[in-house]
Design an enzyme around this catalytic site. Structure first.
Site, PDB file in Angstrom:
ATOM      1  N   ARG A 190       9.050   3.285  -8.357  1.00 46.91           N
ATOM      2  CA  ARG A 190       7.851   4.089  -7.872  1.00 46.91           C
ATOM      3  C   ARG A 190       7.957   5.155  -8.630  1.00 46.91           C
ATOM      4  O   ARG A 190       6.770   5.718  -9.317  1.00 46.91           O
ATOM      5  CB  ARG A 190       8.067   4.426  -6.471  1.00 46.91           C
ATOM      6  CG  ARG A 190       7.606   3.573  -5.687  1.00 46.91           C
ATOM      7  CD  ARG A 190       7.674   3.974  -4.205  1.00 46.91           C
ATOM      8  NE  ARG A 190       8.337   2.889  -3.249  1.00 46.91           N
ATOM      9  CZ  ARG A 190       8.711   3.156  -2.025  1.00 46.91           C
ATOM     10  NH1 ARG A 190       8.739   4.310  -1.648  1.00 46.91           N
ATOM     11  NH2 ARG A 190       9.194   2.097  -1.392  1.00 46.91           N
ATOM     12  N   LYS A 230      22.175  -9.254  -2.006  1.00 48.15           N
ATOM     13  CA  LYS A 230      22.463  -9.119  -0.697  1.00 48.15           C
ATOM     14  C   LYS A 230      22.285  -7.830  -0.009  1.00 48.15           C
ATOM     15  O   LYS A 230      22.297  -6.809  -0.669  1.00 48.15           O
ATOM     16  CB  LYS A 230      23.772  -9.757  -0.472  1.00 48.15           C
ATOM     17  CG  LYS A 230      24.946  -8.698  -1.079  1.00 48.15           C
ATOM     18  CD  LYS A 230      26.095  -8.388  -0.236  1.00 48.15           C
ATOM     19  CE  LYS A 230      26.731  -7.131  -0.664  1.00 48.15           C
ATOM     20  NZ  LYS A 230      27.669  -6.479   0.240  1.00 48.15           N
ATOM     21  N   HIS A 247      27.438 -11.800  -5.453  1.00 51.00           N
ATOM     22  CA  HIS A 247      28.121 -11.583  -6.908  1.00 51.00           C
ATOM     23  C   HIS A 247      29.540 -12.026  -6.832  1.00 51.00           C
ATOM     24  O   HIS A 247      30.196 -12.421  -7.788  1.00 51.00           O
ATOM     25  CB  HIS A 247      28.082 -10.099  -7.316  1.00 51.00           C
ATOM     26  CG  HIS A 247      29.000  -9.233  -6.538  1.00 51.00           C
ATOM     27  ND1 HIS A 247      28.446  -8.469  -5.526  1.00 51.00           N
ATOM     28  CD2 HIS A 247      30.242  -8.878  -6.841  1.00 51.00           C
ATOM     29  CE1 HIS A 247      29.775  -7.704  -5.241  1.00 51.00           C
ATOM     30  NE2 HIS A 247      30.832  -8.073  -5.894  1.00 51.00           N
ATOM     31  N   LYS A 258      32.080 -14.398  -9.975  1.00 54.12           N
ATOM     32  CA  LYS A 258      33.161 -14.177 -10.539  1.00 54.12           C
ATOM     33  C   LYS A 258      34.144 -15.266 -10.937  1.00 54.12           C
ATOM     34  O   LYS A 258      34.128 -16.563 -10.245  1.00 54.12           O
ATOM     35  CB  LYS A 258      34.072 -13.432  -9.357  1.00 54.12           C
ATOM     36  CG  LYS A 258      33.747 -12.238  -8.934  1.00 54.12           C
ATOM     37  CD  LYS A 258      34.560 -11.564  -7.989  1.00 54.12           C
ATOM     38  CE  LYS A 258      34.041 -10.208  -7.447  1.00 54.12           C
ATOM     39  NZ  LYS A 258      34.229  -9.202  -8.515  1.00 54.12           N
ATOM     40  N   GLU A 290      39.410  -3.159   0.546  1.00 55.75           N
ATOM     41  CA  GLU A 290      38.784  -2.200  -0.471  1.00 55.75           C
ATOM     42  C   GLU A 290      39.601  -0.784  -0.217  1.00 55.75           C
ATOM     43  O   GLU A 290      39.946  -0.557   0.896  1.00 55.75           O
ATOM     44  CB  GLU A 290      37.628  -1.946  -0.069  1.00 55.75           C
ATOM     45  CG  GLU A 290      36.550  -3.152  -0.453  1.00 55.75           C
ATOM     46  CD  GLU A 290      34.978  -2.881   0.006  1.00 55.75           C
ATOM     47  OE1 GLU A 290      34.333  -2.555  -1.052  1.00 55.75           O
ATOM     48  OE2 GLU A 290      34.663  -2.740   1.161  1.00 55.75           O
ATOM     49  N   ASP A 310      28.143  -6.187   5.822  1.00 55.04           N
ATOM     50  CA  ASP A 310      28.149  -5.856   4.172  1.00 55.04           C
ATOM     51  C   ASP A 310      29.242  -6.784   3.569  1.00 55.04           C
ATOM     52  O   ASP A 310      29.128  -7.142   2.511  1.00 55.04           O
ATOM     53  CB  ASP A 310      29.106  -4.343   4.279  1.00 55.04           C
ATOM     54  CG  ASP A 310      29.073  -4.051   3.046  1.00 55.04           C
ATOM     55  OD1 ASP A 310      27.997  -4.137   2.165  1.00 55.04           O
ATOM     56  OD2 ASP A 310      30.143  -3.213   2.627  1.00 55.04           O
ATOM     57  N   HIS A 354      30.138 -12.346   1.306  1.00 63.31           N
ATOM     58  CA  HIS A 354      31.707 -12.606   0.553  1.00 63.31           C
ATOM     59  C   HIS A 354      32.552 -13.461   1.314  1.00 63.31           C
ATOM     60  O   HIS A 354      32.998 -14.507   0.902  1.00 63.31           O
ATOM     61  CB  HIS A 354      32.189 -11.377  -0.052  1.00 63.31           C
ATOM     62  CG  HIS A 354      31.307 -10.357  -0.887  1.00 63.31           C
ATOM     63  ND1 HIS A 354      30.125 -10.880  -1.367  1.00 63.31           N
ATOM     64  CD2 HIS A 354      31.095  -9.057  -0.934  1.00 63.31           C
ATOM     65  CE1 HIS A 354      29.748  -9.914  -1.730  1.00 63.31           C
ATOM     66  NE2 HIS A 354      30.053  -8.737  -1.676  1.00 63.31           N
ATOM     67  N   LYS A 371      37.789  -1.097   4.665  1.00 63.32           N
ATOM     68  CA  LYS A 371      37.598   0.148   3.868  1.00 63.32           C
ATOM     69  C   LYS A 371      38.681   0.735   4.065  1.00 63.32           C
ATOM     70  O   LYS A 371      39.316   0.915   5.058  1.00 63.32           O
ATOM     71  CB  LYS A 371      36.367   0.767   3.920  1.00 63.32           C
ATOM     72  CG  LYS A 371      35.039  -0.082   3.471  1.00 63.32           C
ATOM     73  CD  LYS A 371      33.895   0.960   3.421  1.00 63.32           C
ATOM     74  CE  LYS A 371      32.613   0.232   2.792  1.00 63.32           C
ATOM     75  NZ  LYS A 371      32.911  -0.082   1.356  1.00 63.32           N
TER      76      LYS A 371
END
Lengths: 461, 384
Positions: free
Chosen positions: A16, A120, A150, A154, A188, A207, A212, A312
């Protein structure tokens, strides 16, 4: 940098916000110089690449008209027959208006192929995913839609298929008779970073688990496809997703654990708790950790649980699949000799430190028998001496070539949501919130209970 | 900003910015070695069978440990994480943790390499130390924690590291106040039951003494004396001034005999001459045994090492003495048995004086807990 792109192509960036071609090129130059695998950047090569970069601002209908004219001109100049790949690197709410604009402004072009790449998450539940599908399908056929996860790009994830189906020794033991259980970990160390707005709505379930984790589960548990093509592979993945037993009702409290991190330390550095992160509600009930005990209800896996966990602010950045095998049926060695023995495990390390290791018991070199678990290690980096291509390189190139094997099909997404939705719904209705765990630890104690109840334990990943 | 001691990067390797960078560097180093090995036609295997965390609060100890691990690389290829912490963690010193890594090649062996990581902590890092160590552990391999110096029971970082550990290795020879620390170790050992194994390098040093003592009573006609022990003397080495008293090894020996033979404490009579101990112990049949642990100056012995033992016993009407003496050079042990004062048997055998590297190597090959040691320790704490 590896000369993989065709001679005639061009990249047209759009957003935009207005920007000149030069500004766009400079922005990309800086990004590539910083993130490319092949650093330092070869300026000569970059200059020739940059000539193919253009930018058109699309704040309104007039912008989209300009975009169409630009695309048509480029087609004419390059002779690309209006082959077009639309890549939507936008927040999910923008998908629908963009797809509609592609239709309204006839951006597909008259000849040549058109494909759309979508990031995603695809929808935020089963219903919204179906609605989004309908919108996308008004402009693109299913075989023109490339939903990115993604993880599938891998190398080590693709290697799961190679390991299982190109070798003769693994598949015969890849079943309930030999496998005690499977653990899949996506850990993570980072917190929500700048994504609090999105993450507050999504949580770890949407998420990571929905895409995944379930992808890894599908690849590791699916039946052998007849061929390595998009239809055969994805058919098998959908089939195994359908066999996934739903976790709902009573099962929810026993087979699913959600957690949220509090302040703690990562690699010796203090980090804030989730509720202290900017953009997060001080009473947020969003889960940053999920542990599930799941079952694949089919002939192959009856009785073999799959333990999944993601979080996380865990102590270590690591993604891995561990196939834990049953113990030997009869032990001839003494209890003292066996003190160091652990069950055989085949571990597929997805990241970092990509590789495969097999754990087995070996005799310690002393007099008498003393057994110790040792690892036979295959290290990707040290064996092939090259860096694996980045997942996105692989996937975008595949999309350009029209190979959809490593992309998620609509019925796959549908089944993923079918598994995830009842858990999220159940949690929403349940009293209380996620169990708390200190940043830098391996999740809440409830998650340990989930697996230890079965006489097993989480691996030290 | 207050600066800590500068790390010797020749020895410890270059400083790395975090775990991810460190793993990348190790991968790069492995790859370089691997390429080199291929040129020589000898493919390089990454081998590691254990994680070894070494905790040290003195650089000298950290280096000594690192060198020992390097010497052990062939027997115990490992990922070694050496944690070096400022003991004098003062206010105002920036809390920070640095990491360094190296991939030394063991002498003459290109097939086996080990990974050496230094975690250097500045300031008071009690609360965060473990968070820097956990991500460095190689998954799935057993974790050994070698704690140099006195383990601080109740300290958070010690507790955090213990939770990761399959086997804790301490060296009671390094304890400044063994009489205070050994009971602590005994408590750790009790708490450890079923969770992790525990051992003391001083216990490993004791092995040849336990072997010879056992050998005496393997002889059928002397076995009768085992139930009739009336006195025990254990000597241990001190330096010339007799200042540094390290009776841990000698006490462990007494604890071992007590736990094996079911002796119970009676009373501590008095500290005997110059730092020694004198106490009375009850045999299972209630008879009294006098135990004397005494320091002796002996040339060529490490402080704290047992210099000799003498066991007195009666059976029917005979009086027996079982004596073992350590001879300094060349190192050997002489064992003598006297019956009613007359020498009946004598034997001389080599007495290896294992370096720390041998001791730790021995301990790394054991994973479970050592029940005999635990029982000896428990008995010793009760007695002394």
């Amino acid at each position: 940098m590896q000369r993989l792109l065709p001679a005639t192509f061009s990249v047209v960036g759009t957003a935009r916000k207005p920007m000149s071609h030069e500004e766009y090129r400079e922005e990309l130059h800086a990004a590539v110089a910083q993130h490319s695998r092949t650093r330092p950047l070869n300026e000569e090569v970059w200059r020739s690449f940059a000539e193919h970069l253009h930018f058109v601002a699309t704040p309104d209908d007039a912008g989209y008209e300009t975009l169409r004219r630009t695309l048509d001109q480029l087609d004419f100049a390059l002779g690309t027959h209006a082959n077009r790949l639309f890549y939507l690197a936008t927040p999910p709410p923008a998908y629908e208006p963009i797809v509609k604009a592609i239709a309204e402004h006839r951006l597909r072009g008259q000849t040549g192929w058109a494909r759309i790449v979508v990031e995603k998450p695809f929808g935020h539940d089963r219903e919204s995913a179906r609605a989004l599908n309908e919108v996308v399908h008004t402009v693109f056929r299913e075989d023109e839609v490339f939903r990115i996860d993604h993880y599938l790009g891998k190398e080590t994830v693709q290697n799961i298929l190679v390991l299982r189906f190109a070798n003769g020794i693994f598949e015969p033991i890849w079943n309930r008779q030999y496998v005690d259980h499977v653990q899949i970990t996506v850990a993570e160390t980072i917190g929500v970073e700048e994504r609090a707005g999105y993450y507050e709505q999504a949580g770890a379930m949407r998420d990571i688990v929905q895409n995944h984790l379930l992808q890894l589960l599908a690849l590791v548990s699916m039946e052998p496809p007849a061929a390595f093509d998009d239809k055969a592979v994805r058919d098998e993945k959908v089939k195994v997703m359908r066999a996934l037993r739903p976790i709902a009702g009573e099962d929810l409290s026993t087979n699913a654990v959600r957690g949220q991190y509090t302040r703690g330390f990562i690699e010796g550095v203090p980090v804030p708790g989730y509720r202290e992160e900017p953009g997060v509600a001080p009473d947020s009930r969003t889960e940053t950790y999920v542990a599930l005990k799941s079952w694949v209800d089919n002939w192959r896996w009856e009785g073999t649980p799959f333990y999944l966990r993601t979080g996380k602010r865990l102590p270590k950045h690591s993604t891995e699949i561990a196939i834990q095998f049953r113990v030997a049926p009869h032990q001839l060695f003494s209890r003292e000799a066996l003190a160091g023995l652990e069950p055989n495990a085949l571990v597929l390390r997805i990241q970092p430190d990509e590789g495969i290791s097999l754990k087995f018991g070996a005799k310690v070199p002393v007099q008498g028998i003393r057994i110790r678990a040792v690892n036979m290690d295959f290290d990707y980096g040290a064996s092939f001496m090259v860096d694996a291509p980045d997942a996105y390189e692989t996937l975008i190139l595949d999309a350009l070539r029209g190979d959809a094997t490593l992309f998620t099909r609509h019925d796959e997404v549908d089944e993923q949501w079918a598994f995830v939705d009842p858990i999220i719904k159940g949690w929403g209705e349940a009293p209380g919130g996620p169990a708390l765990y200190e940043a830098g630890t391996w999740g809440p104690v409830e998650a340990d209970n989930l697996i230890e109840r079965d006489g097993r334990e989480w691996r030290k990943a | 900003m207050a600066q800590g001691v500068v790390v010797d990067t020749m020895f410890w390797g270059a400083r790395q910015g975090g775990v991810a960078a460190l793993e990348r560097e190790l991968t790069r180093l492995r790859r370089a070695q691997s390429a080199h090995a291929r040129e020589l036609g000898r493919p390089l295997a990454r081998a590691s069978v254990l994680n070894l965390i070494v905790y040290a609060d003195r650089e000298e100890h950290a280096r000594r440990a690192a060198r020992s691990i390097a010497d052990l690389a062939l027997r115990h290829p490992s990922r070694a994480i050496v944690v070096l912490v400022d003991r004098g963690a003062r206010e105002g010193v920036d809390k920070r943790i640095e990491m360094h890594c190296r991939l030394p090649i063991a002498d003459g062996a290109r097939l086996v390499c080990y990974e050496q990581i230094l975690v250097r902590a500045h300031g008071d890092v009690e609360d965060r130390l473990a968070s820097a160590v956990i991500p460095l552990l190689v998954p799935d391999l057993p974790v050994f924690l070698w704690w140099t110096g006195t383990p601080p029971l109740g300290s958070r970082s010690f507790g955090d590291l213990l939770r990761l550990t399959d086997r804790l290795v301490v060296d009671s020879a390094d304890f400044a106040r063994p009489e205070l620390t050994l009971p602590i170790i005994a408590r750790i050992s009790e708490a450890a039951r079923g969770r992790f194994g525990l051992t003391d390098l001083n216990w490993t040093r004791l092995t040849p003494w336990r072997e010879i003592a056992t050998a005496f009573f393997d002889v059928p006609s002397w076995r009768l004396f085992l139930d009739g022990i009336t006195g025990l003397r254990v000597g241990f080495a001190v330096d010339m001034d007799g200042r540094d008293i390290h009776p841990s090894q000698a006490l462990l020996f007494v604890g071992w005999l007590a736990s094996r033979l079911g002796w119970r404490p009676l009373e501590t009579l008095a500290p005997s001459e110059a730092g020694g101990l004198l106490f009375a112990i009850a045999r299972p049949d209630g008879a009294r045994i006098m135990v004397r642990v005494r320091p002796r100056f002996e040339r060529g012995l490490e402080e704290g090492d047992i210099s000799g033992i003498r066991i007195q016993a009666t059976s029917t009407s005979e009086l027996a003495e079982f004596v073992v003496k350590r001879q300094p050079s060349p190192r050997h042990q002489t064992a003598t048995v006297l019956l009613n004062g007359q020498p009946r048997w004598e034997r001389t055998m080599p007495l290896p004086s294992p370096a720390i590297v041998e001791l730790i190597g021995e301990e790394l090959s054991i994973l479970g807990s050592d029940r005999t040691y635990e029982a000896a320790l428990a008995a010793l704490v009760e007695l002394a």
